[in-house]
Each structure stands twice: as C-alpha cells, then as structure tokens.
Design a protein around this motif. Structure first.
Motif, PDB file in Angstrom:
ATOM      1  N   ARG A 111       0.838  -1.193   0.000  1.00  0.00           N
ATOM      2  CA  ARG A 111       0.000   0.000   0.000  1.00  0.00           C
ATOM      3  C   ARG A 111       0.871   1.240   0.000  1.00  0.00           C
ATOM      4  O   ARG A 111       1.914   1.276   0.652  1.00  0.00           O
ATOM      5  CB  ARG A 111      -0.843   0.050   1.290  1.00  0.00           C
ATOM      6  CG  ARG A 111      -2.191  -0.568   1.174  1.00  0.00           C
ATOM      7  CD  ARG A 111      -3.015  -0.517   2.451  1.00  0.00           C
ATOM      8  NE  ARG A 111      -2.938   0.654   3.311  1.00  0.00           N
ATOM      9  CZ  ARG A 111      -3.655   1.771   3.170  1.00  0.00           C
ATOM     10  NH1 ARG A 111      -4.480   1.901   2.147  1.00  0.00           N
ATOM     11  NH2 ARG A 111      -3.548   2.762   4.044  1.00  0.00           N
ATOM     12  N   LEU A 112       0.422   2.269  -0.728  1.00  0.00           N
ATOM     13  CA  LEU A 112       1.043   3.584  -0.624  1.00  0.00           C
ATOM     14  C   LEU A 112       0.468   4.248   0.622  1.00  0.00           C
ATOM     15  O   LEU A 112      -0.748   4.280   0.801  1.00  0.00           O
ATOM     16  CB  LEU A 112       0.715   4.440  -1.854  1.00  0.00           C
ATOM     17  CG  LEU A 112       1.444   4.095  -3.137  1.00  0.00           C
ATOM     18  CD1 LEU A 112       0.857   4.896  -4.301  1.00  0.00           C
ATOM     19  CD2 LEU A 112       2.925   4.377  -3.011  1.00  0.00           C
ATOM     20  N   LEU A 113       1.345   4.748   1.492  1.00  0.00           N
ATOM     21  CA  LEU A 113       0.917   5.388   2.729  1.00  0.00           C
ATOM     22  C   LEU A 113       1.373   6.842   2.744  1.00  0.00           C
ATOM     23  O   LEU A 113       2.534   7.132   2.445  1.00  0.00           O
ATOM     24  CB  LEU A 113       1.526   4.676   3.946  1.00  0.00           C
ATOM     25  CG  LEU A 113       1.260   3.178   4.071  1.00  0.00           C
ATOM     26  CD1 LEU A 113       2.030   2.605   5.250  1.00  0.00           C
ATOM     27  CD2 LEU A 113      -0.228   2.920   4.209  1.00  0.00           C
ATOM     28  N   ASP A 114       0.482   7.733   3.100  1.00  0.00           N
ATOM     29  CA  ASP A 114       0.812   9.149   3.213  1.00  0.00           C
ATOM     30  C   ASP A 114       1.470   9.424   4.562  1.00  0.00           C
ATOM     31  O   ASP A 114       1.110   8.817   5.566  1.00  0.00           O
ATOM     32  CB  ASP A 114      -0.472   9.985   3.096  1.00  0.00           C
ATOM     33  CG  ASP A 114      -0.195  11.459   3.322  1.00  0.00           C
ATOM     34  OD1 ASP A 114       0.379  12.088   2.415  1.00  0.00           O
ATOM     35  OD2 ASP A 114      -0.533  11.963   4.414  1.00  0.00           O
ATOM     36  N   ALA A 115       2.427  10.343   4.580  1.00  0.00           N
ATOM     37  CA  ALA A 115       3.076  10.742   5.831  1.00  0.00           C
ATOM     38  C   ALA A 115       2.982  12.249   6.051  1.00  0.00           C
ATOM     39  O   ALA A 115       3.684  12.791   6.883  1.00  0.00           O
ATOM     40  CB  ALA A 115       4.536  10.293   5.824  1.00  0.00           C
ATOM     41  N   THR A 116       2.109  12.920   5.291  1.00  0.00           N
ATOM     42  CA  THR A 116       2.038  14.385   5.353  1.00  0.00           C
ATOM     43  C   THR A 116       0.795  14.899   6.079  1.00  0.00           C
ATOM     44  O   THR A 116       0.673  16.096   6.291  1.00  0.00           O
ATOM     45  CB  THR A 116       2.028  14.984   3.933  1.00  0.00           C
ATOM     46  OG1 THR A 116       0.797  14.626   3.284  1.00  0.00           O
ATOM     47  CG2 THR A 116       3.215  14.538   3.121  1.00  0.00           C
ATOM     48  N   ASN A 117      -0.130  14.017   6.420  1.00  0.00           N
ATOM     49  CA  ASN A 117      -1.448  14.391   6.954  1.00  0.00           C
ATOM     50  C   ASN A 117      -2.299  15.120   5.917  1.00  0.00           C
ATOM     51  O   ASN A 117      -3.304  15.742   6.258  1.00  0.00           O
ATOM     52  CB  ASN A 117      -1.336  15.234   8.229  1.00  0.00           C
ATOM     53  CG  ASN A 117      -0.889  14.408   9.403  1.00  0.00           C
ATOM     54  OD1 ASN A 117      -1.290  13.257   9.544  1.00  0.00           O
ATOM     55  ND2 ASN A 117      -0.045  14.975  10.245  1.00  0.00           N
TER      56      ASN A 117
END
Length: 197
Positions: A111-117
C-alpha cells in the motif's frame, strides 16, 4: 501508446521481481550486499524484541528489501522517462494497479501510505495500528520499520519503507511536496508478506 509503454515496463518489473523472488526462495544467496541493503537489514533487525535470528523472518525481510528496491527503482524510471506533465499517467497510479494485481494473485500486499497528513488520495491515509506506528518511526528518521503478526495461525511480516521526494518531477503531480527538505519522508510503501518456513 504512452500507457502501453508504462504498463509494459510495469509488467517487466513484476516479472523481474517474481524471478528474483523465485531465486531468493530457492536459497540462492548473493555474494555481496550493498551498503543500503546492509543498512536496511540492520534497521529492520533493530525493530524486533527477540535477540534470536529466525531464518524465515530474515528471508521475509530480505524479500521486502528486494521488492522495495525493484518497485522504487521502477517508479523513478517511469517518472524520469514517461511523466511529462499533469496529463501523464502518474507512476504512483500505475503502481497501485500493479499492487492490486500482485495481491489478487496472493503474492503479497503493498500500500502507498501518506506521511504528510494531507494525502493525495484518501485511501493512502495510514490506518490505525501498525501503519500509524510505522509512519511515526519513519518521520523520526528511520528508513524502515517492521513488525511480525499472526493471523489465523499464519505469521506475516508487516513492513514500511520511507518514500522521500527524490526528484523535482514529483512536484508535477504533487505540488504540496514543493519545499519538502531532501530526505524527509512524505510517504511509505507498506508491505504485508507471509513468513514462510
């Protein structure tokens, strides 16, 4: 024609990954490890509470490093050679399709996961539990993070590896990444692989 080229490159990447995994699972061992491979191995090893080395777990960790290298190298190559503007098929979108196909065949999940909120797509927001813990570790500077879980009597390796902005072209589709410091994680690839004895 452009989409055909990208999908062909994805297919070749997937075939290469399958071939390399087959060699890996056949216990063919490389003669040398790259410094990056050693670094990720050391960081992954530090994530476990157990001092004992589990050969099956170490093979699963090596498989994550192998897949991660193939996927990220392919994304950079596609972005470099085929992404020319906002009308181009983003490499991330193409790889999400590849990840779905790989999961349907039962190999592993990615999965692509966001880390920027501020996820590009809502589906990329990290889920509670492992994904949120992993993003926290990656934002603190770790290159990777992993945990072992048991589901229905089977062991799985959950792993996440940092995705920084590595080229200016990334901001063609992700203007919110402009000005992000070099090396800072803006996301991750989250993996779930079976640990095979």
């Amino acid at each position: 024609m452009e989409r055909f080229k990208i999908l062909s490159l994805l297919a070749l990447s997937a075939l290469g990954a399958a071939s390399l995994i087959a060699i890996t699972n056949g216990q063919t061992t490389p003669q040398t490890k790259s410094p990056a491979d050693k670094n990720l191995a050391n960081k992954s090893a530090a994530n476990t509470d157990s001092a004992e080395k589990d050969p099956a777990l170490e093979r699963a960790r090596r498989e994550v490093r192998l897949l991660d290298d193939i996927y990220k190298t392919s994304i950079v190559l596609i972005t470099t050679h085929y992404v020319d503007g906002k009308d181009s098929l983003p490499a991330g979108s193409a790889f999400k399709a590849l990840f779905e196909a790989v999961a349907k065949k039962g190999w592993h999940e990615v999965r692509l996961l966001d880390a920027t909120n501020d996820p590009y797509e809502p589906d990329n927001a990290p889920k509670d539990g492992f994904e949120k813990r992993a993003i926290e570790k990656l934002l603190a500077g770790q290159a990777s993070y992993d945990e072992v879980v048991t589901e229905d009597g089977k062991k799985y390796l959950l792993a996440a590896t940092a995705i920084p902005v590595v080229m200016e072209k990334c901001t063609l589709c992700h203007s919110n990444y402009e000005g992000v410091p070099a090396g800072k994680a803006i996301g991750a690839l989250g993996y779930k692989l079976p640990i095979l004895d």
